[in-house]
Design an enzyme around this catalytic site. Structure first.
Site, mmCIF file in Angstrom:
data_model
loop_
_atom_site.group_PDB
_atom_site.id
_atom_site.type_symbol
_atom_site.label_atom_id
_atom_site.label_comp_id
_atom_site.label_asym_id
_atom_site.label_seq_id
_atom_site.Cartn_x
_atom_site.Cartn_y
_atom_site.Cartn_z
ATOM 1 N N CYS A 252 0.863 -1.176 0.000
ATOM 2 C CA CYS A 252 0.000 0.000 0.000
ATOM 3 C C CYS A 252 0.911 1.240 0.000
ATOM 4 O O CYS A 252 1.664 1.471 0.947
ATOM 5 C CB CYS A 252 -0.892 -0.044 1.240
ATOM 6 S SG CYS A 252 -1.965 1.381 1.383
ATOM 7 N N CYS B 203 -10.931 10.104 8.332
ATOM 8 C CA CYS B 203 -9.613 9.586 7.957
ATOM 9 C C CYS B 203 -8.507 10.231 8.786
ATOM 10 O O CYS B 203 -8.451 11.457 8.918
ATOM 11 C CB CYS B 203 -9.373 9.853 6.479
ATOM 12 S SG CYS B 203 -7.766 9.264 5.898
HETATM 13 N N1 SAH Z 1 -7.337 9.403 -1.184
HETATM 14 C C1 SAH Z 1 -7.570 8.114 -1.781
HETATM 15 C C2 SAH Z 1 -6.576 7.090 -1.296
HETATM 16 C C3 SAH Z 1 -6.755 6.659 0.134
HETATM 17 S S1 SAH Z 1 -7.255 5.006 0.105
HETATM 18 C C4 SAH Z 1 -9.015 7.702 -1.536
HETATM 19 O O1 SAH Z 1 -9.713 8.426 -0.834
HETATM 20 O O2 SAH Z 1 -9.460 6.717 -2.095
HETATM 21 C C5 SAH Z 1 -7.697 4.693 1.725
HETATM 22 C C6 SAH Z 1 -9.103 4.140 1.852
HETATM 23 O O3 SAH Z 1 -9.405 3.984 3.241
HETATM 24 C C7 SAH Z 1 -10.146 5.071 1.269
HETATM 25 O O4 SAH Z 1 -11.217 4.352 0.742
HETATM 26 C C8 SAH Z 1 -10.560 5.811 2.521
HETATM 27 O O5 SAH Z 1 -11.778 6.461 2.350
HETATM 28 C C9 SAH Z 1 -10.587 4.700 3.525
HETATM 29 N N2 SAH Z 1 -10.534 5.176 4.910
HETATM 30 C C10 SAH Z 1 -10.093 6.364 5.351
HETATM 31 N N3 SAH Z 1 -10.192 6.439 6.687
HETATM 32 C C11 SAH Z 1 -10.715 5.273 7.101
HETATM 33 C C12 SAH Z 1 -11.024 4.730 8.374
HETATM 34 N N4 SAH Z 1 -10.797 5.429 9.485
HETATM 35 N N5 SAH Z 1 -11.521 3.488 8.426
HETATM 36 C C13 SAH Z 1 -11.712 2.771 7.315
HETATM 37 N N6 SAH Z 1 -11.418 3.223 6.077
HETATM 38 C C14 SAH Z 1 -10.920 4.455 5.972
#
Ligand code: SAH
Length: 363
Positions: free
Chosen positions: A105, A119
Site C-alpha cells: 500500500c 480519515c
Molecule cells: N485518497 C484516496 C486514497 C486513500 S485510500 C481515496 O480516498 O481513495 C484509503 C481508503 O481507506 C479510502 O477508501 C478511505 O476512504 C478509507 N478510509 C479512510 N479512513 C478510514 C477509516 N478510518 N476506516 C476505514 N477506512 C478508511
C-alpha cells in the site's frame, strides 16, 4: 551541482536523459532494469555500461530511494515502514502478505489536502506532493527489505496510502508506468490499483494515460452525507462521479470498478443505505469492498457491530452485487485503512486546528 535522481524517470524519461548525455536510447532499458528489476543502486555494479559511462553517472546522477526509518510488525504479518524523505517529512508504506499475493500500500502525498472527516491522514494536514522517485522508491525499498528476509517480492500495488493520488497526477502516472513496465516491475494492470476519493477529471485522464484498476471511495449514498464525509463531493457529486466510473470501464470489457464503502456506525450503515447503494451502482460493472471503520485517536466515529456489517453485505449480495468485507489488517500498529499518519510538516495548519478543537472539548 545537484545530481539527477534516476529513480524519478520512467523509461521514456530515462531515454531522454541518456540522449542528453550523447548516449544511445537503449541505455534506458539497461539502467531501468538494473535499478528496478535487479534492485541495484550502485553504478559500479552496472557491468554492461562501460567504464566511461559509469564514471559520468557517478558525477552527474544518483539512485536515491527514500530511506527506511522505522519498521513495525503487526501480529497478523502486516508490516508498516516509515520512510524518510530528504526534507524532514516521512511517509508510511504498508506491506500486506496474503496467501497468494504480496500487496504493498503506497502513499502519493505527504499528508492529504482533502480533509475526509473519518480519515486519520486528513488530521495531519498537507505538506506536499511526492516526486516519482519517492513513490516508486517505496516499492523499491520494500522489495529490498523483503530480499534481506528471503521473502517473495511484491506482486500487487494499491495506491491507497497517504494522499489523493489523482491530485499528484504526473508523478503518480510516472511511478505507475514503472510498475507496469516489463523492464522494471512488470506488474499487470489488474495488479496495480489506484484509489481516489472521486476526482472526476483525474479519472477521465487516467483512462487515457494509464488505465490501471480503479477503486473509488464512495462511502455514502446521498450528496448531503457525502458532502460531510468526503468534502470533494461538493465539487464532484455522486451522479457525476458514477458517470466517470461508467466511462472508465466502458471500452474495457471484463473490467470492474471497485467501490470502497467504509461502514460507520449509525452514519451510513442502515438498510436504507444498502438499498440506495445497490440502486446507485446497479448499472456500473463493479465490485464492492466494505471497510469496517478503523478507529483512530480523536475520532467521533465508531465501527458498526459485526451483525450490522454482515447484514449490509447480505443486502448487497441479494441484489446481485459482488461484495466483500475487507478484513482489517495491521490495526494493532495503526496500519489499517485510514490510520496512516507519518510525519507531516503541515502547511495547512489543519493538525493545529484539530488539536485546538480537542483541547476545547476537554475544558
Ligand atoms: N485518497 C484516496 C486514497 C486513500 S485510500 C481515496 O480516498 O481513495 C484509503 C481508503 O481507506 C479510502 O477508501 C478511505 O476512504 C478509507 N478510509 C479512510 N479512513 C478510514 C477509516 N478510518 N476506516 C476505514 N477506512 C478508511
Amino acid at each position: 551541482m545537484t545530481l539527477s535522481n534516476l529513480m524519478n524517470f520512467d523509461r521514456p524519461a530515462m531515454a531522454e536523459f541518456f540522449c542528453n548525455l550523447g548516449e544511445k536510447r537503449f541505455r534506458a532499458e539497461q539502467v531501468v532494469k538494473w535499478i528496478h528489476q535487479l534492485g541495484v543502486a550502485d553504478f559500479d555494479a552496472m557491468t554492461n555500461l562501460g567504464k566511461n559511462l559509469r564514471a559520468v553517472l557517478q558525477h552527474t546522477a544518483e539512485v536515491a530511494p527514500p530511506a527506511v526509518l522505522g519498521e513495525q510488525w503487526s501480529a497478523d504479518g502486516t508490516c508498516k515502514w516509515l520512510m524518510r524523505l530528504g526534507d524532514g517529512n516521512a511517509i508510511e508504506t504498508v506491506f500486506i502478505p496474503e496467501t497468494e499475493r504480496v500487496t504493498l500500500c503506497v502513499s502519493s502525498q505527504v499528508g492529504c489536502a482533502l480533509n475526509c472527516s473519518f480519515c486519520a491522514t486528513a488530521r495531519q494536514g498537507f505538506a506536499r506532493n511526492l516526486g516519482p522517485a519517492e513513490i516508486i522508491g517505496q516499492l523499491w525499498a520494500a522489495n529490498e527489505r523483503l530480499r534481506t528476509f528471503g521473502a517473495p517480492r511484491v506482486t500487487n500495488v494499491v495506491m491507497m496510502g497517504m494522499g489523493e493520488p489523482l491530485l499528484n497526477y504526473d508523478a503518480v502516472v510516472t511511478a505507475m508506468n514503472l510498475m507496469l513496465d516489463d523492464f522494471a516491475y512488470g506488474l499487470s494492470r489488474r495488479r496495480v490499483t489506484l484509489s481516489t476519493a472521486g476526482h472526476v477529471s483525474g479519472i477521465d485522464r487516467l483512462k487515457e494515460d494509464c488505465p490501471v484498476s480503479l477503486a473509488v471511495s464512495l462511502h455514502a449514498t446521498t450528496d448531503t452525507l457525502r458532502d460531510t464525509l468526503v468534502p470533494l463531493n461538493k465539487k464532484y457529486p455522486i451522479a457525476k462521479l458514477l458517470n466517470a466510473c461508467r466511462r472508465y470501464v466502458a471500452d474495457a470489457p471484463r473490467t470492474r470498478v471497485t467501490f470502497e464503502y467504509t461502514l460507520i456506525d449509525g452514519v451510513n450503515d442502515s438498510d436504507k443505505d444498502a438499498d440506495r447503494l445497490a440502486a446507485l451502482v446497479a448499472d456500473v460493472p463493479c465490485k464492492i469492498n466494505l471497510i469496517p471503520f478503523n478507529l483512530f485517536e480523536g475520532t467521533i466515529y465508531r465501527r458498526p457491530p459485526r451483525l450490522r456489517i454482515d447484514r449490509f453485505r447480505e443486502t448487497l449480495l441479494s441484489r446481485g452485487l459482488f461484495t466483500v468485507t475487507r478484513t482489517t489488517r495491521g490495526d494493532d500498529i495503526d496500519a489499517a485503512c485510514g490510520q496512516l499518519a507519518g510525519q507531516v510538516q503541515d502547511r495547512t495548519r489543519r493538525a493545529q486546528r484539530y488539536r485546538c478543537h480537542r483541547t476545547a472539548d476537554v475544558h
